[in-house]
Design a protein around this motif. Structure first.
Motif, mmCIF file in Angstrom:
data_model
loop_
_atom_site.group_PDB
_atom_site.id
_atom_site.type_symbol
_atom_site.label_atom_id
_atom_site.label_comp_id
_atom_site.label_asym_id
_atom_site.label_seq_id
_atom_site.Cartn_x
_atom_site.Cartn_y
_atom_site.Cartn_z
ATOM 1 N N PRO A 39 0.838 -1.197 0.000
ATOM 2 C CA PRO A 39 0.000 0.000 0.000
ATOM 3 C C PRO A 39 0.878 1.253 0.000
ATOM 4 O O PRO A 39 1.957 1.258 0.603
ATOM 5 N N ALA A 40 0.457 2.299 -0.689
ATOM 6 C CA ALA A 40 1.270 3.510 -0.848
ATOM 7 C C ALA A 40 1.603 4.127 0.506
ATOM 8 O O ALA A 40 0.714 4.367 1.324
ATOM 9 N N ILE A 84 3.938 10.159 6.090
ATOM 10 C CA ILE A 84 3.083 11.134 5.422
ATOM 11 C C ILE A 84 1.848 10.398 4.906
ATOM 12 O O ILE A 84 1.961 9.512 4.043
ATOM 13 N N PRO A 85 0.666 10.712 5.424
ATOM 14 C CA PRO A 85 -0.549 10.028 4.960
ATOM 15 C C PRO A 85 -0.762 10.243 3.462
ATOM 16 O O PRO A 85 -0.627 11.361 2.961
ATOM 17 N N VAL A 86 -1.079 9.176 2.750
ATOM 18 C CA VAL A 86 -1.280 9.276 1.308
ATOM 19 C C VAL A 86 -2.429 10.227 0.996
ATOM 20 O O VAL A 86 -2.444 10.893 -0.053
ATOM 21 N N ALA A 139 -0.770 14.370 -5.410
ATOM 22 C CA ALA A 139 -0.570 13.391 -6.480
ATOM 23 C C ALA A 139 0.631 12.545 -6.103
ATOM 24 O O ALA A 139 1.503 12.982 -5.344
ATOM 25 N N HIS A 140 0.691 11.322 -6.615
ATOM 26 C CA HIS A 140 1.884 10.497 -6.406
ATOM 27 C C HIS A 140 2.007 9.492 -7.546
ATOM 28 O O HIS A 140 1.024 9.087 -8.158
ATOM 29 N N HIS A 141 3.262 9.111 -7.828
ATOM 30 C CA HIS A 141 3.565 8.157 -8.896
ATOM 31 C C HIS A 141 4.765 7.338 -8.456
ATOM 32 O O HIS A 141 5.910 7.782 -8.552
#
Length: 286
Positions: free
Chosen positions: A170-171, A187-189, A194-196
């Motif tokens: 999980p991210a 850091i909470p997703v 945005a994230h990649h």
């Protein structure tokens, strides 16, 4: 009226300072103004860029104007001029003595007063383009600058180095300071804009002093510069790139001129000045 443009510009140039005394390179092109600083050991590079579109008028006849300076001298002079409530700041290069000349003209008790600062230029070797070393695949996320500032504040008791881990699924993004009682900050997703994450898992160590500058370099300017968006990227070998995107607050009666032969830049009061701060950090050995 406060000269908040000068105050903000001083804050930006203060933010790219990576050591107490170092040289910087100022470049003026059709695209805008760029200021670069680099650690002597080539472990960290910082850059501030102000777009030409952000200026009231911007005319550059030469393809590029490059100036080498003792960075702290320029920052200190801007901080002094930023204390003025009204006036017009003029920057001229080269002056008749070959220096950079800063002049503030203002009216005090009905009397015209001019304040000068002369900054000697120095010869600086060109800096490398760190993007030539960038290798994909990379991991990246965008978040608010305030969140990164909070991470730096929470890690303030750390020393030495900090580990950044990124898990794809999980991210998850985590900062770990092992020498501070195994302090771990996740850091909470949900707070990421945005994230990649191209790699399943990454783990890299960075000098905390460098990380503090790169993630929270604007900590001392929270009242001057707000609403910062930050893009954090880590390449295949752990090279860390942080880009802060921000607007500088306007000063309604401030004008700034930079002249070099036929080069003229004017900055009247605007809604804000588009600016980016970029930092590159080399990872440490595990």
């Amino acid at each position: 009226m406060r000269t908040s443009n000068v105050k903000a510009l001083a804050a930006v140039l203060e933010a790219v300072k990576t050591s107490t005394r170092q040289t910087s390179i100022l470049s003026l092109t059709e695209e805008g103004l760029t200021v670069r600083c680099e650690e002597a050991a080539k472990t960290m590079h910082s850059m501030a860029f102000v777009s030409a579109d952000a200026f009231g008028t911007y005319q550059v006849s030469d393809a590029r104007v490059t100036i080498g300076l003792e960075h702290h001298n320029l920052v200190d002079a801007l901080h002094v001029f930023a204390q003025s409530m009204v006036g017009e700041l003029t920057i001229v290069y080269p002056s008749k003595d070959g220096e950079m000349l800063l002049e503030l003209e203002e009216v005090v008790a009905g009397t015209a007063v001019s304040t000068y600062a002369r900054i000697r230029t120095v010869v600086v070797s060109p800096f490398i383009d760190w993007m030539t070393y960038w290798e994909e695949p990379s991991t990246s996320f965008i978040t608010s600058g305030d969140l990164l500032r909070e991470v730096v504040d929470d890690l303030d008791n750390a020393s030495g180095r900090v580990c950044i881990t990124v898990l794809k699924s999980p991210a998850k993004v985590t900062f770990v300071a092992g020498n501070a009682g195994d302090l771990s900050i996740e850091i909470p997703v949900t707070t990421l804009l945005a994230h990649h994450f191209q790699q399943a898992y990454t783990e890299n160590y960075y000098n905390f002093r460098h990380l503090k500058i790169g993630l929270g370099g604007l900590n001392s300017s929270r009242d001057t510069i707000q609403d910062v968006k930050s893009n954090v990227k880590i390449d295949k070998k752990g090279l860390l790139k942080v880009v802060h995107m921000l607007n500088l607050p306007a000063a309604q009666h401030l004008r700034m001129h930079v002249t070099h032969t036929n080069t003229n830049i004017t900055i009247p009061g605007r809604e804000g000045l588009a600016c980016t701060l970029t930092y590159f950090l080399q990872p440490q050995e595990t």
